[in-house]
Enzyme design. Structure first.
Site, PDB file in Angstrom:
ATOM      1  N   GLY A  69      22.487 -21.427   4.853  1.00 50.25           N
ATOM      2  CA  GLY A  69      21.603 -20.303   4.565  1.00 50.25           C
ATOM      3  C   GLY A  69      20.135 -20.693   4.648  1.00 50.25           C
ATOM      4  O   GLY A  69      19.777 -21.872   4.719  1.00 50.25           O
ATOM      5  N   CYS A  70      19.262 -19.685   4.606  1.00 50.00           N
ATOM      6  CA  CYS A  70      17.832 -19.925   4.786  1.00 50.00           C
ATOM      7  C   CYS A  70      17.217 -20.676   3.607  1.00 50.00           C
ATOM      8  O   CYS A  70      16.554 -21.712   3.793  1.00 50.00           O
ATOM      9  CB  CYS A  70      17.101 -18.614   5.046  1.00 50.00           C
ATOM     10  SG  CYS A  70      17.408 -17.322   3.818  1.00 50.00           S
ATOM     11  N   TYR A  71      17.435 -20.197   2.397  1.00 48.51           N
ATOM     12  CA  TYR A  71      16.895 -20.898   1.230  1.00 48.51           C
ATOM     13  C   TYR A  71      17.465 -22.315   1.112  1.00 48.51           C
ATOM     14  O   TYR A  71      16.712 -23.273   0.884  1.00 48.51           O
ATOM     15  CB  TYR A  71      17.187 -20.108  -0.048  1.00 48.51           C
ATOM     16  CG  TYR A  71      16.276 -18.940  -0.329  1.00 48.51           C
ATOM     17  CD1 TYR A  71      14.893 -19.095  -0.398  1.00 48.51           C
ATOM     18  CD2 TYR A  71      16.800 -17.670  -0.567  1.00 48.51           C
ATOM     19  CE1 TYR A  71      14.055 -18.013  -0.680  1.00 48.51           C
ATOM     20  CE2 TYR A  71      15.974 -16.586  -0.845  1.00 48.51           C
ATOM     21  CZ  TYR A  71      14.598 -16.761  -0.901  1.00 48.51           C
ATOM     22  OH  TYR A  71      13.780 -15.688  -1.188  1.00 48.51           O
TER      23      TYR A  71
ATOM     24  N   THR B   8      18.480 -24.248   3.454  1.00 55.24           N
ATOM     25  CA  THR B   8      17.961 -25.095   4.528  1.00 55.24           C
ATOM     26  C   THR B   8      16.587 -25.645   4.182  1.00 55.24           C
ATOM     27  O   THR B   8      16.360 -26.865   4.223  1.00 55.24           O
ATOM     28  CB  THR B   8      17.907 -24.302   5.846  1.00 55.24           C
ATOM     29  OG1 THR B   8      19.238 -24.005   6.269  1.00 55.24           O
ATOM     30  CG2 THR B   8      17.212 -25.098   6.938  1.00 55.24           C
ATOM     31  N   ALA B   9      15.641 -24.779   3.859  1.00 54.79           N
ATOM     32  CA  ALA B   9      14.286 -25.243   3.554  1.00 54.79           C
ATOM     33  C   ALA B   9      14.277 -26.142   2.325  1.00 54.79           C
ATOM     34  O   ALA B   9      13.587 -27.178   2.292  1.00 54.79           O
ATOM     35  CB  ALA B   9      13.364 -24.043   3.338  1.00 54.79           C
TER      36      ALA B   9
END
Length: 355
Positions: free
Chosen positions: A158-160, A162-163
């Site tokens: 997911g995006c959160y 990943t970062a």
């Protein structure tokens, strides 16, 4: 030799970004795009940006042409992938799932956080988690299985997560973080991270010139971050919504292990750069530099910044990505490149618009 691919859920924001990337890919040939709501409608009618670029027309999610693809990308909400992944794999199609349905190792954790039964948990042991910089060996193993003729599944991160994980994982894996200490994550995302279906929170009149936290202490990406970092029960995750189309910035506060208290920022940067050596999509900034979402917009890159607070004994690690790029569509293409035997950056840009 071209490889035929399809995108299920191509009318959503992540799906449309997949379409954009795949239309410019040197090897993948986009053959099928689906949207139940837009079936029969030309792509360019829904997204005029594709006018004169593609004459593809949306079909329904059950389009039999998907079974003739070499790979299919699923850009659908959670639970929707559960309905399609088993049949696609059975048809010999390699699947790259952008939803949360196959990310979590333990189906009980999935069911607790997503409130629905996992109907194909037997696939979890065979799938790979799609975050190439942290799970390279798993994707390499999947690539070998795919080359041997097996249809394989990648659950893209997911995006959160990943970062957050790209910022924090090197410190965790190097043993710099104090055992048992909480890991505090404050992350901000653009509105496209909520998907195309509008809500009161994402309505222009609410989101414009507004910044708010949401789903505090109960966001579904929490167990995914804990799984990636190997820190169950230790992540305090607070997501925020910002009036941006694209972009995600995660700021992670990590309590340093006492023996790491003497490390300086320059040394830490070098250790992070060594950790990510050979990984073209992650760039560790110089000591003292902070990442910006504008610097990665439209790319599959992640910029990582590091700051040490000697007074409190903490490391502040920051990760900036495009939530539709490295946080979704770009990451899926990167994973597909690896699994299908291509250069991992094929069809992906690492240079953002300068202004």
């Amino acid at each position: 030799m071209k490889m035929r691919v399809g995108v299920v859920g191509a009318a959503g924001y992540a799906g449309a970004e997949l379409v954009r990337l795949l239309l410019g890919h040197p090897v993948f040939e986009l053959a099928v795009i689906t949207s139940n709501a837009d079936a029969g409608v030309p792509l360019a009618d829904v997204y005029p940006a594709f006018t004169g670029v593609s004459d593809l027309v949306f079909s329904r999610h059950d389009d039999p042409e998907l079974a003739a693809c070499d790979a299919v990308f699923l850009a659908v909400p959670h639970t929707a992938a559960l309905k399609q992944v088993p049949s696609l794999l059975a048809a010999g199609v390699n699947v790259f799932d952008l939803s949360a349905d196959y990310r979590l190792d333990d189906p009980a954790i999935y069911e607790a956080w997503y409130g629905t039964p996992h109907t194909s948990s037997e696939l979890l042991a065979a799938r790979a988690f799609g975050l190439p910089e942290l799970f390279a060996s798993d994707l390499a193993e999947l690539a070998a299985r795919r080359a041997a003729g097996e249809a394989v599944l990648v659950a893209c991160a997911g995006c959160y997560p990943t970062a957050t994980s790209l910022a924090a994982a090197p410190a965790v894996r190097m043993g710099l973080v104090a055992p048992g200490s909480p890991v505090v994550v404050d992350a901000i995302s653009g509105v496209t991270g909520a998907g195309k279906t509008p809500s009161a929170r994402t309505h222009y009149c609410h989101a414009d010139e507004n910044l708010e936290a949401y789903n505090v202490c109960r966001h579904r990406h929490t167990p995914e971050i804990e799984q990636i970092l190997g820190l169950p029960g230790r992540v305090v995750f607070t997501p925020h919504l910002a009036p941006l189309k694209r972009g995600l910035l995660s700021t992670v506060t990590l309590v340093l292990e006492p023996s790491a208290a003497g490390i300086d920022a320059a040394e830490l940067v070098e250790r992070y750069r060594a950790f990510y050596a050979g990984r073209p999509c992650v760039r560790v900034l110089d000591a003292g530099a902070c990442p910006q979402t504008a610097s990665v917009a439209g790319t599959n890159g992640c910029h990582v910044g590091l700051a040490l607070d000697a007074r409190t004994g903490v490391l502040v690690a920051m990760g900036a990505i495009d939530n539709l790029g490295k946080g979704a569509a770009g990451q899926a293409v990167q994973c597909a490149n690896i699994v299908m035997g291509l250069d991992e950056t094929a069809g992906l840009s690492l240079t953002a618009l300068a202004v």
